[in-house]
Design a protein around this motif. Structure first.
Motif, PDB file in Angstrom:
ATOM      1  N   GLY A  88       0.833  -1.200   0.000  1.00 55.51           N
ATOM      2  CA  GLY A  88       0.000   0.000   0.000  1.00 55.51           C
ATOM      3  C   GLY A  88       0.861   1.240   0.000  1.00 55.51           C
ATOM      4  N   LEU A  89       0.202   2.388  -0.039  1.00 55.33           N
ATOM      5  CA  LEU A  89       0.914   3.651   0.059  1.00 55.33           C
ATOM      6  C   LEU A  89       0.682   4.203   1.451  1.00 55.33           C
ATOM      7  N   TRP A  90       1.756   4.588   2.096  1.00 57.11           N
ATOM      8  CA  TRP A  90       1.677   5.089   3.468  1.00 57.11           C
ATOM      9  C   TRP A  90       2.367   6.437   3.554  1.00 57.11           C
ATOM     10  N   LYS A  91       1.842   7.274   4.420  1.00 55.81           N
ATOM     11  CA  LYS A  91       2.408   8.611   4.615  1.00 55.81           C
ATOM     12  C   LYS A  91       2.937   8.692   6.045  1.00 55.81           C
ATOM     13  N   ILE A 145      -4.357   4.441  10.709  1.00 55.74           N
ATOM     14  CA  ILE A 145      -3.071   4.885  11.250  1.00 55.74           C
ATOM     15  C   ILE A 145      -2.446   3.752  12.058  1.00 55.74           C
ATOM     16  N   VAL A 146      -1.177   3.478  11.782  1.00 57.04           N
ATOM     17  CA  VAL A 146      -0.496   2.385  12.485  1.00 57.04           C
ATOM     18  C   VAL A 146       0.871   2.856  12.978  1.00 57.04           C
ATOM     19  N   ASP A 147       1.366   2.174  13.996  1.00 56.98           N
ATOM     20  CA  ASP A 147       2.728   2.417  14.471  1.00 56.98           C
ATOM     21  C   ASP A 147       3.616   1.351  13.872  1.00 56.98           C
ATOM     22  N   GLU A 148       4.721   1.755  13.272  1.00 57.24           N
ATOM     23  CA  GLU A 148       5.653   0.793  12.680  1.00 57.24           C
ATOM     24  C   GLU A 148       7.064   1.145  13.121  1.00 57.24           C
ATOM     25  N   THR A 149       7.892   0.130  13.255  1.00 54.57           N
ATOM     26  CA  THR A 149       9.292   0.353  13.582  1.00 54.57           C
ATOM     27  C   THR A 149      10.154  -0.155  12.433  1.00 54.57           C
ATOM     28  N   PHE A 150      11.113   0.651  12.010  1.00 51.75           N
ATOM     29  CA  PHE A 150      12.015   0.264  10.926  1.00 51.75           C
ATOM     30  C   PHE A 150      13.436   0.209  11.466  1.00 51.75           C
ATOM     31  N   ARG A 151      14.222  -0.751  10.943  1.00 45.93           N
ATOM     32  CA  ARG A 151      15.647  -0.781  11.287  1.00 45.93           C
ATOM     33  C   ARG A 151      16.305   0.452  10.692  1.00 45.93           C
ATOM     34  N   SER A 152      17.237   1.034  11.397  1.00 49.18           N
ATOM     35  CA  SER A 152      17.954   2.191  10.878  1.00 49.18           C
ATOM     36  C   SER A 152      18.645   1.803   9.582  1.00 49.18           C
ATOM     37  N   GLY A 153      18.464   2.611   8.536  1.00 51.47           N
ATOM     38  CA  GLY A 153      19.116   2.313   7.257  1.00 51.47           C
ATOM     39  C   GLY A 153      18.296   1.412   6.357  1.00 51.47           C
ATOM     40  N   ARG A 180      11.113   4.783  14.967  1.00 59.52           N
ATOM     41  CA  ARG A 180       9.716   4.563  15.322  1.00 59.52           C
ATOM     42  C   ARG A 180       8.874   5.513  14.481  1.00 59.52           C
ATOM     43  N   THR A 181       7.832   4.985  13.819  1.00 56.74           N
ATOM     44  CA  THR A 181       7.019   5.866  12.981  1.00 56.74           C
ATOM     45  C   THR A 181       5.534   5.687  13.251  1.00 56.74           C
ATOM     46  N   LYS A 182       4.785   6.727  12.910  1.00 56.09           N
ATOM     47  CA  LYS A 182       3.333   6.650  12.873  1.00 56.09           C
ATOM     48  C   LYS A 182       3.003   6.860  11.402  1.00 56.09           C
ATOM     49  N   LEU A 183       2.327   5.871  10.802  1.00 60.28           N
ATOM     50  CA  LEU A 183       2.037   5.922   9.371  1.00 60.28           C
ATOM     51  C   LEU A 183       0.534   5.962   9.127  1.00 60.28           C
ATOM     52  N   LYS A 184       0.153   6.663   8.060  1.00 58.81           N
ATOM     53  CA  LYS A 184      -1.258   6.721   7.694  1.00 58.81           C
ATOM     54  C   LYS A 184      -1.424   6.100   6.320  1.00 58.81           C
ATOM     55  N   ASN A 185      -2.350   5.151   6.217  1.00 55.61           N
ATOM     56  CA  ASN A 185      -2.623   4.520   4.937  1.00 55.61           C
ATOM     57  C   ASN A 185      -3.374   5.520   4.062  1.00 55.61           C
ATOM     58  N   ILE A 186      -2.807   5.815   2.881  1.00 63.25           N
ATOM     59  CA  ILE A 186      -3.380   6.830   1.995  1.00 63.25           C
ATOM     60  C   ILE A 186      -4.796   6.450   1.566  1.00 63.25           C
ATOM     61  N   LYS A 187      -5.024   5.158   1.292  1.00 64.73           N
ATOM     62  CA  LYS A 187      -6.349   4.753   0.797  1.00 64.73           C
ATOM     63  C   LYS A 187      -7.397   4.664   1.898  1.00 64.73           C
ATOM     64  N   THR A 188      -7.023   4.059   3.027  1.00 68.09           N
ATOM     65  CA  THR A 188      -8.045   3.767   4.044  1.00 68.09           C
ATOM     66  C   THR A 188      -8.060   4.783   5.176  1.00 68.09           C
TER      67      THR A 188
END
Length: 189
Positions: free
Chosen positions: A20-23, A51-59, A40-48
């Protein structure tokens, strides 16, 4: 398609993630004492709009969406579609309620200048001005001399939304609102 990594994160960035596309709404780089850094991020799904919390590895790498934003003028709603006109080419585009987004509908008034962001030819996001002047179409009568701090009452604005305004606001007053916070700012003279 352009690739980026977590050091490119910024608020408002739109990217491909889990089909999906997330902002990115907000993010925080975390460097723990032990172990690898992460974001640590808070992402919003562009279509729906979810809002979700996601964690990404640095890099960590991800695919950025190339967004083209164009200015439009909101013309009208015919019951099922909201029609906008490109301010430069005068071409019209009709979007569904879902595409416009319920947050935006609260403040969508005819002739409002807005921005539509496209991913190639697909409209993915509508951006309203942060501050808008709107007319109050219904509220209880204003109370003369009652400018006491903190007293508010509901007022219906021309877009159909209701928000709290100070007691001295009357029907037909034009007020300035914050479209993100959905708040009254001031009365416009």
């Amino acid at each position: 398609m352009s690739m980026a990594n977590t050091s490119d994160f910024r608020n408002g960035l739109i990217f491909h993630h889990k089909n999906g596309l997330w902002k990115i709404i907000e993010f925080l780089h975390v460097k723990p004492g032990k172990g690898p850094a992460f974001v640590r991020t808070k992402l919003k799904n562009i279509k729906t709009g979810q809002i979700v919390d996601e964690t990404f590895r640095s890099g960590e790498k991800f695919e950025v969406v190339k967004i083209e934003a164009r200015d439009y003028n909101y013309l009208y709603n015919d019951g099922s579609f909201y029609t906008f006109m490109d301010s430069e080419t005068y071409e019209q585009i009709s979007l569904t309620k879902e595409q416009v987004g319920s947050d935006n509908l609260d403040f969508l008034v005819e002739n409002t200048e807005i921005t539509i962001a496209f991913n190639e030819s697909e409209p993915i996001e509508i951006r309203l001005p942060l501050h808008l002047n709107v007319k109050v179409i219904d509220t209880d009568p204003g109370e003369k001399g009652n400018t006491a701090q903190g007293g508010t009452k509901p007022a219906k604005i021309e877009s159909g939304a209701t928000l709290n305004v100070p007691l001295f606001i009357n029907i037909n007053d034009v007020i300035r609102v914050d479209t993100k916070e959905k708040k009254y700012i001031e009365r416009v003279k």
